[in-house]
Write an enzyme that holds these catalytic residues in place. Structure first.
Site, PDB file in Angstrom:
ATOM      1  CG  ASP A 165      -6.885-107.469  -3.437  1.00 20.06           C
ATOM      2  OD1 ASP A 165      -6.991-106.526  -2.616  1.00 20.06           O
ATOM      3  OD2 ASP A 165      -6.342-108.552  -3.146  1.00 20.06           O
TER       4      ASP A 165
ATOM      5  CG  ASP B 181      -4.403-111.151  17.210  1.00 21.20           C
ATOM      6  OD1 ASP B 181      -4.693-111.929  18.144  1.00 21.20           O
ATOM      7  OD2 ASP B 181      -5.049-110.126  16.948  1.00 21.20           O
TER       8      ASP B 181
ATOM      9  CG  ASP C 275      -2.146-105.202   0.236  1.00 22.55           C
ATOM     10  OD1 ASP C 275      -1.432-104.255   0.587  1.00 22.55           O
ATOM     11  OD2 ASP C 275      -2.833-105.186  -0.817  1.00 22.55           O
TER      12      ASP C 275
ATOM     13  CG  ASP D 216      -6.575-102.926  -1.922  1.00 19.99           C
ATOM     14  OD1 ASP D 216      -5.632-103.656  -2.256  1.00 19.99           O
ATOM     15  OD2 ASP D 216      -7.668-102.884  -2.527  1.00 19.99           O
TER      16      ASP D 216
ATOM     17  CG  ASP E 242      -8.400-114.374  19.887  1.00 16.94           C
ATOM     18  OD1 ASP E 242      -8.834-113.229  19.729  1.00 16.94           O
ATOM     19  OD2 ASP E 242      -9.092-115.400  19.694  1.00 16.94           O
TER      20      ASP E 242
ATOM     21  CD  GLU F 254     -10.118-110.953  23.167  1.00 14.82           C
ATOM     22  OE1 GLU F 254     -11.013-110.270  22.664  1.00 14.82           O
ATOM     23  OE2 GLU F 254      -9.872-112.117  22.811  1.00 14.82           O
TER      24      GLU F 254
ATOM     25  CG  HIS G 178     -10.434-106.430  16.029  1.00 18.20           C
ATOM     26  ND1 HIS G 178      -9.614-106.394  17.134  1.00 18.20           N
ATOM     27  CD2 HIS G 178     -10.874-107.708  15.932  1.00 18.20           C
ATOM     28  CE1 HIS G 178      -9.550-107.603  17.662  1.00 18.20           C
ATOM     29  NE2 HIS G 178     -10.303-108.415  16.961  1.00 18.20           N
ATOM     30  CG  ASP G 179     -13.381-107.864  18.742  1.00 13.59           C
ATOM     31  OD1 ASP G 179     -13.537-108.199  17.552  1.00 13.59           O
ATOM     32  OD2 ASP G 179     -12.646-108.493  19.535  1.00 13.59           O
TER      33      ASP G 179
ATOM     34  CG  ASN H 194      -3.259-106.280  -4.308  1.00 13.99           C
ATOM     35  OD1 ASN H 194      -4.080-105.751  -3.535  1.00 13.99           O
ATOM     36  ND2 ASN H 194      -3.054-107.573  -4.338  1.00 13.99           N
TER      37      ASN H 194
HETATM   38  C1  NOJ Z   1     -11.518-112.121  20.087  1.00 12.77           C
HETATM   39  C2  NOJ Z   1     -11.190-111.392  18.824  1.00 12.77           C
HETATM   40  O1  NOJ Z   1     -10.817-110.087  19.132  1.00 12.77           O
HETATM   41  C3  NOJ Z   1     -12.438-111.463  17.962  1.00 12.77           C
HETATM   42  O2  NOJ Z   1     -12.357-110.619  16.839  1.00 12.77           O
HETATM   43  C4  NOJ Z   1     -12.665-112.902  17.579  1.00 12.77           C
HETATM   44  O3  NOJ Z   1     -13.867-112.994  16.884  1.00 12.77           O
HETATM   45  C5  NOJ Z   1     -12.737-113.797  18.819  1.00 12.77           C
HETATM   46  N1  NOJ Z   1     -11.718-113.492  19.786  1.00 12.77           N
HETATM   47  C6  NOJ Z   1     -12.570-115.239  18.425  1.00 12.77           C
HETATM   48  O4  NOJ Z   1     -11.240-115.490  18.054  1.00 12.77           O
END
Ligand code: NOJ
Length: 546
Positions: free
Chosen positions: A25, A98, A29, A21, A200, A254, A323-324, A23
């Site tokens: 906040d 992405d 970023d 981050d 995605d 994905e 990230h999932d 700035n």
């Molecule tokens: C897969 C992404 O990795 C996930 O973070 C997102 O919630 C779903 N697709 C819906 O776009």
């Protein structure tokens, strides 16, 4: 094998909200990313995949896009993005975007127009359908719990389709104009010089029919929209009409509900250059049984499924985290007794696999799950929905339902701010409250500590990345599994010139192996000293076979 940039370079995934981050906040970023490019260069990374940075109301943290051609002001401006492209270019790092086009945000002007005006052409950009009597148009359910149809306000018995949250309406790929819109998005970013796209939920874009799905508790309807011929044809068209006009660009998909045969078909038809499989990632998720006990992650739950894909497809996106997912050391390592050893073993294992290697931010310092996160502190829409569904279906308390979600699927474990140093907020910013809490172990686990410790996880990652960056055998060699036991992952990577044997004890047990060390030279290992014919807990070695 054809040499391509995406096959040779390590790809580092940045979740922009939580990286740096600049700035103060509370949100990461683009300027923050620019500040850390030298760190990434030093790590040996060759490409950066940016989780979505486009305009978005952030109901699903950017996976709900309201303008594909604008940068989310939380992250900066298009000028900042252009600077990022220049600065990465200077360092010979490529950018991967992405591409989230199964759905848009409900705030996207297309959807807003479709809602306002029944006769607008944008109605057909989405799936608007009449209900079936008092019920929604079909029985499908959303990946984020509940039905995937939402009633249209102020219209009688009218619904729209959303496979994810109700703020993420699905686009209709039977409409030629939708396909053209996506081609324009691709061109816009390729013209700016990006190297490719992570696509995605791309296996779900084409809905062959809207018939009822066959019985299933959580995934009703999938047979009508997963990996359909229509999706292959659209991706082939993107390749022909757009990607082939640019040099050395690629798509990683994905993909879900996949078999190796379908995965290989994506590659053979050049619909995708590679894809992610989820067998290992979801090994203990989305199963209601473990709600009464803590999930136990065993080594073989990780490496057996990975080996299946390594053997059966020609190329793949190899990863342990994103990230999932939950953090890999928390699941497959040993946070307490063998923290460093297990993180390093996982690093050696991953970076020796076939395919393009993806590293998720923080993985390189051994970031752990944030166990003390409460329901109230959780931001992840999926974790919240899953908690509520479990409460309803199993009649358990919120505390119990959330505990299960936190142990198995809470995506915020991977989304807490990056731990740069031991100053306030881990150096993520200068003290402003962060959008989600930073993991309270940041005083111990952080980049600053690890840079200065030659035995750190970070320095081991650097070493492994350097090794792979200079090894044609790891980049292009074949993969052969060697049968072992359920604790030790053993495999060969081979080219005409060289054979490497990888042995990774992914358990906290000491293992004796009579066949180990016979006329083999150790090239990399995660312990200082190796005892002949013995693998210590989480010991991992790359041997050269003479
Ligand atoms: C897969 C992404 O990795 C996930 O973070 C997102 O919630 C779903 N697709 C819906 O776009």
């Amino acid at each position: 094998m054809e040499k391509r940039a995406y096959k040779e370079r390590i790809i580092y995934q940045i979740y922009p909200l939580s990286f740096k981050d600049s700035n103060n906040d509370g949100y990461g970023d683009l300027k923050g990313i620019i500040q850390k490019l030298d760190y990434l260069k030093e790590l040996g990374v060759g490409m950066i995949w940016l989780s979505p940075i486009y305009n978005s109301p952030m109901k699903d943290n950017g996976y709900d896009i309201s303008d594909y051609y604008k940068i989310n002001p939380l992250f900066g401006t298009m000028e900042d993005f252009d600077t990022l492209l220049e600065e990465t270019k200077k360092r010979d790092i490529k950018i991967v975007m992405d591409l989230v086009v199964n759905h848009t945000s409900d705030q996207h002007p297309w959807f807003q127009e479709a809602l306002k005006n029944k006769d607008s052409k944008y109605r057909d950009y989405y799936y608007f359908r009449k209900g079936n009597g008092k019920k929604p148009p079909n029985n499908w359910n959303s990946a984020f719990s509940g039905y995937c149809w939402e009633k249209v306000p102020n219209e009688d018995n009218m619904y729209y389709l959303h496979l994810f949250t109700k703020e993420q309406p699905d686009l209709n790929y039977h409409n030629e104009e939708v396909i053209k819109e996506v081609e324009n998005i691709l061109k816009f970013y390729l013209d700016k010089g990006v190297a490719g796209f992570r696509c995605d939920v791309i296996s779900q874009i084409y809905k062959t029919s809207l018939e009822n799905g066959k019985f299933s508790l959580f995934s009703r309807g999938r047979e009508h929209y997963e990996n359909q011929e229509g999706a292959f044809k659209i991706l082939e068209r993107f390749r022909r009409e757009v990607l082939d006009k640019y040099d050395d660009v690629f798509l990683v998909g994905e993909t879900s509900s996949l078999t190796p045969k379908i995965g290989q078909e994506f590659i053979d038809r050049r619909a995708l250059d590679m894809f992610f499989e989820f067998d290992h990632a979801f090994c203990k998720s989305f199963k209601l049984v473990p709600i009464f006990k803590k999930p136990v992650y065993k080594a073989k739950l990780l490496f057996k499924p990975i080996f299946k894909w390594q053997k059966e497809v020609s190329w793949i996106g190899a990863y342990l985290e994103n990230h999932d997912q939950l953090r890999s050391v928390s699941r497959f390592g040993d946070e307490k007794k063998f923290f460093k050893e297990s993180a390093k073993a996982l690093s050696l294992f991953l970076l020796s696999l076939k395919g393009t290697i993806f590293i998720y931010q923080g993985q390189e310092i051994g970031t752990l799950n944030y166990k003390n996160l409460t329901y109230e502190e959780t931001d992840d829409c999926m974790a919240k929905n899953a908690t509520e569904t479990a409460m309803k279906m199993l009649h358990v308390s919120k505390r119990r339902a959330f505990k299960w979600v936190n142990d198995t699927v809470n995506r915020d474990h991977a989304r807490a701010p990056f731990q740069w140093d031991d100053s306030i907020n881990g150096g993520f910013n200068e003290g402003h409250q962060t959008w989600i809490k930073i993991n309270d172990n940041y005083k111990n686990i952080n980049v600053k500590n690890e840079v200065n410790d030659k035995n750190s996880i970070l320095n081991f990652y650097k070493k492994m990345i350097h090794f792979r960056n200079h090894s044609d055998t790891l980049k292009y060699g074949s993969f052969e599994e060697i049968k072992s036991n359920s604790y030790v992952a053993k495999f060969l990577r081979r080219t005409n010139d060289e054979t490497l044997l990888i042995v990774a004890n992914l358990s906290n047990k000491q293992i004796k192996d009579k066949k180990l060390d016979e006329t083999k030279e150790i090239l990399v290992s995660n312990y200082d000293k190796h005892e002949n014919k013995v693998l210590k807990p989480f010991e991992a070695i790359i041997y050269k076979i003479k």
